[in-house]
Scaffold this active site. Structure first.
Site, PDB file in Angstrom:
ATOM      1  N   SER A 185       0.800  -1.193   0.110  1.00 36.41           N
ATOM      2  CA  SER A 185       0.044   0.042  -0.094  1.00 36.41           C
ATOM      3  C   SER A 185       0.946   1.339  -0.338  1.00 36.41           C
ATOM      4  O   SER A 185       0.335   2.444  -0.272  1.00 36.41           O
ATOM      5  CB  SER A 185      -0.902   0.042   1.205  1.00 36.41           C
ATOM      6  N   HIS A 213      -5.471  -4.116  -1.182  1.00 35.56           N
ATOM      7  CA  HIS A 213      -5.312  -2.941  -2.122  1.00 35.56           C
ATOM      8  C   HIS A 213      -5.449  -3.606  -3.629  1.00 35.56           C
ATOM      9  O   HIS A 213      -5.230  -2.880  -4.348  1.00 35.56           O
ATOM     10  CB  HIS A 213      -4.003  -2.209  -1.825  1.00 35.56           C
ATOM     11  N   LYS A 243     -12.351  -0.446   0.503  1.00 33.46           N
ATOM     12  CA  LYS A 243     -11.488   0.212  -0.509  1.00 33.46           C
ATOM     13  C   LYS A 243     -11.987   0.155  -1.844  1.00 33.46           C
ATOM     14  O   LYS A 243     -13.048   0.705  -1.953  1.00 33.46           O
ATOM     15  CB  LYS A 243     -10.036  -0.357  -0.443  1.00 33.46           C
TER      16      LYS A 243
END
Length: 395
Positions: A185, A213, A243
């Protein structure tokens, strides 16, 4: 307050401020979209994990509202009593389909997943080979398991192989796990999963990938494991639903017997109230949207490539990112904080990331372009980066 506690807090808070390590928290006034409002000022938002723009998607908002009307605002219990609604079952079926596994289990957060899954399988008689740049939740999950933690150099496959061989041949451990982020990340680089799987097969390692991610971003949206076609080779696929998916929560996907074990032995599942109905319904629809179309995924990558090329052309150090995550590596912590503040003053919200999130001396402003940014927004952001970068001598 205790005098000793008061002195401890005041001294250490001041130390953080003096070193440029104290994080000021800003309140967003309204939705977290491509443009946000903080202290009454509109800013181009380059600090959100809302990769696909789904956090403000109108269809998902309506789905959540409908679910609240039918099921209420809360699940009312832990999953193992009567907090499991038919919504949760449908979500887990959709997650398994999304990740290409036999089954899946959902949790309240991605952080909870790592606290839950690692300690449910690994113990003091085991060892965990962990990439040095793994996320804090992985580190904490490893510590909780009480297994021997053996860090290997970031994405260094020779070091991983050597340490796996040493751990295996020592005969000290019942089980050995190798654990890695799918997408890192802070730098945006991708784990070398094919090589990791090869080493795992050689030394009979349990494989664990946290794709917080990567889900929604790599593999045409289905994640880093899918990107490499390794769905049948990875034992644990971990991810977040907060996310790219745009809502909240996390999941573990894998073989049915693994998921059955986590349902009876992972403590966050057993002892924490289930994810709320509105969130579950929105997540399920979001997953279906990602599976049905790559439009948002493709726009994210188009925007990511555009911003990355622009920052690189200006002369910023953007590291070795392979994804839309684009760091501008400044180095000095105080300069990094100043750089971030000046961006905000000029109209761009890009948060400073400093120790302990990244190693000392590698402070950076991390940029997270999302699918709903327009080219005009990104051009404006690049113009501000150029102005501030030259003013502070960064470029």
């Amino acid at each position: 307050m205790s005098k000793i506690l008061d002195a401890f807090l005041n001294e250490n808070l001041q130390n953080l401020r003096d070193q440029g390590l104290y994080n000021e928290i800003d309140a967003v006034e309204g939705a977290n979209g491509p443009v946000i409002t903080i202290n009454g000022k509109q800013l181009i938002n380059l600090s959100s994990n809302n990769y696909l723009g789904l956090a403000t998607n109108e269809e998902l908002k309506q789905v959540a509202k409908d679910a609240i009307d039918r099921y209420g605002v809360g699940a009312g219990a832990v999953r193992t009593i009567n907090g499991t609604m038919d919504l949760h079952v449908k979500l887990e079926e959709k997650l398994a389909e999304f990740k290409g596994t036999e089954a899946a289990i959902s949790y309240q957060s991605g952080f909870n997943c790592n606290m839950a899954a690692i300690s449910a399988v690994m113990d003091k008689n085991d060892a965990i080979l962990s990439d040095q740049l793994n996320h804090a939740s992985i580190i904490d999950g490893c510590r909780l398991s009480k297994a021997k933690i053996i860090a290997y150099n970031h994405s260094d496959m020779e070091d991983l192989r050597a340490k796996a061989k040493e751990a295996k041949e020592s005969g000290l451990y019942n089980k050995i796990m190798v654990i890695t982020d799918g997408v890192f990340s802070m730098d945006g680089d991708i784990a070398k999963l094919p090589e990791i799987v090869e080493i795992a097969k050689e030394f009979d390692l349990i494989t664990y990938v946290d794709d917080a991610h990567g889900s929604g971003v790599t593999g045409k949206g289905k994640g880093t494991v899918k990107h490499f076609g390794l769905e049948k080779e990875i034992d644990f696929q971990i991810g977040t639903l907060s996310k790219a998916i745009g809502v909240v929560g996390g999941y573990v996907a894998g073989k049915k017997n693994l998921i059955d074990w986590l349902k009876v032995r992972s403590r966050p599942f057993l002892f924490s109230t289930a994810v709320t109905p509105g969130d579950v319904a929105a997540i399920t629809r979001a997953l279906q949207m990602i599976m049905d179309s790559t439009e948002l995924h493709d726009k994210l990558w188009e925007n990511g490539d555009y911003l990355k090329a622009g920052l690189k052309k200006l002369g910023f150090n953007i590291g070795a990112s392979e994804t839309p995550i684009t760091p501008c590596i400044i180095g000095d912590e105080k300069l990094t904080q100043t750089f971030s503040r000046r961006l905000v003053e000029e109209g761009v919200y890009a948060k400073a990331i400093v120790f302990p999130t990244v190693p000392k001396g590698t402070g950076r402003v991390r940029n997270m372009p999302i699918a709903s940014h327009t080219k005009e927004m990104l051009d404006n952001a690049l113009a501000i980066y150029e102005k501030v970068g030259k003013e502070l001598g960064v470029i």
